[in-house]
Design an enzyme around this catalytic site. Sequence first.
Site, short mmCIF file in Angstrom:
data_model
loop_
_atom_site.label_atom_id
_atom_site.label_comp_id
_atom_site.label_asym_id
_atom_site.label_seq_id
_atom_site.Cartn_x
_atom_site.Cartn_y
_atom_site.Cartn_z
N LYS A 8 24.82 -23.53 3.70
CA LYS A 8 25.40 -24.55 2.81
C LYS A 8 25.12 -25.96 3.37
O LYS A 8 24.07 -26.15 3.97
CB LYS A 8 26.90 -24.30 2.60
CG LYS A 8 27.20 -22.84 2.24
CD LYS A 8 28.58 -22.65 1.70
CE LYS A 8 28.87 -21.16 1.57
NZ LYS A 8 30.01 -20.87 0.73
N ASN A 21 23.56 -18.25 4.44
CA ASN A 21 23.57 -19.46 3.61
C ASN A 21 24.38 -20.50 4.36
O ASN A 21 25.61 -20.43 4.39
CB ASN A 21 24.20 -19.15 2.25
CG ASN A 21 24.40 -20.40 1.41
OD1 ASN A 21 23.81 -21.44 1.70
ND2 ASN A 21 25.23 -20.31 0.39
N SER A 41 32.74 -13.57 2.03
CA SER A 41 33.52 -13.33 3.24
C SER A 41 33.06 -12.11 4.04
O SER A 41 33.89 -11.36 4.57
CB SER A 41 35.02 -13.26 2.90
OG SER A 41 35.45 -14.48 2.33
N GLY A 87 34.08 -17.80 0.72
CA GLY A 87 34.74 -18.78 1.58
C GLY A 87 36.25 -18.66 1.61
O GLY A 87 36.93 -19.58 2.09
N HIS A 109 23.55 -20.28 -6.97
CA HIS A 109 24.78 -20.03 -6.20
C HIS A 109 25.98 -20.56 -7.00
O HIS A 109 25.86 -21.57 -7.70
CB HIS A 109 24.69 -20.74 -4.84
CG HIS A 109 25.77 -20.34 -3.89
ND1 HIS A 109 27.04 -20.84 -3.99
CD2 HIS A 109 25.79 -19.45 -2.88
CE1 HIS A 109 27.80 -20.29 -3.04
NE2 HIS A 109 27.06 -19.44 -2.36
N GLU A 132 28.03 -12.02 -5.84
CA GLU A 132 29.00 -12.80 -5.08
C GLU A 132 30.21 -13.11 -5.95
O GLU A 132 30.19 -14.10 -6.71
CB GLU A 132 28.36 -14.11 -4.63
CG GLU A 132 27.17 -13.94 -3.71
CD GLU A 132 27.04 -15.12 -2.77
OE1 GLU A 132 27.10 -14.90 -1.56
OE2 GLU A 132 26.92 -16.25 -3.25
N GLU A 180 28.45 -22.22 -6.20
CA GLU A 180 28.81 -23.62 -5.93
C GLU A 180 27.90 -24.57 -6.72
O GLU A 180 28.34 -25.63 -7.17
CB GLU A 180 28.74 -23.89 -4.41
CG GLU A 180 29.91 -23.24 -3.69
CD GLU A 180 29.63 -22.85 -2.25
OE1 GLU A 180 28.64 -23.31 -1.66
OE2 GLU A 180 30.43 -22.07 -1.71
#
Length: 247
Positions: A11, A9, A212, A172, A94, A166, A96
């Site tokens: 991003k 991904n 991560s 991250g 996701h 996730e 985010e």
Amino acid sequence: MRKKIIAGNWKMNKTPKEALELVDLLKSKVDTDKSDVVFCVPFVDLIPVAEALKGTNIAVGAQNMHFQNSGAYTGEVSADMLLDIGVKYVIIGHSERRQYFNETDETVNKKVLKAIEKGLIPIVCVGESLEQREKNVTVDFVRIQVKSAFKDVTSEQAKGVVLAYEPIWAIGTGITATSEQAEEVCAAIRKTVAEIYDQSVADEIRIQYGGSVNGSNAGELFGMADIDGGLVGGASLKEDFESIVNY
Ligand code: PEP
């Protein structure tokens, strides 16, 4: 036997020129026999990346799509647009997008249904916050997300969906869930799928871990019974992605 699936991904990273440089670096190095490999790139990179990956077994994925077919939705991209340029996968929900762009369980479900109807493979993200983990409600919360995502999805359709567990606290941050923590939730997700449908769907559906992942922890995580690969953010932007795919 479920084939592993490892997706990068990217991003909001890499201009089309930079994207082509990374694809050039990775495309002949990643092993697509052992795992399905997907590059989920920004919208503007999709066309050049799809072109550059022709002749390889690496698939292209988008990071979002709208649930309507077309119309007055300024700034949005439809499933048909993605299909027309050779996109095979689409990340949906996701964290985010849930956090910054008002994605809800309801919109996630609408997008999942539209992606399936059109023939895209959804990679549906679920996962708890640190606060939820500390309150011991991780599994309850993730179960709700999974059940909502699959509302009105048939068992035949569900088999083809990819789920990505996730934990938000691991995305991250450099803090990876331990393989036991990741396995516990992925196993609970599989059990939830068996409850919604039946064991055969649960046995077939692929569940990734994301948060991560890097070249040093991929092998252990992907070796767990219910973890069928990974959704990789930061480390998919570097040559390190090769060592994750070839774990
Ligand atoms: C992600 O963005 O889905 C992700 C898992 O990011 P990272 O690997 O950087 O934690």
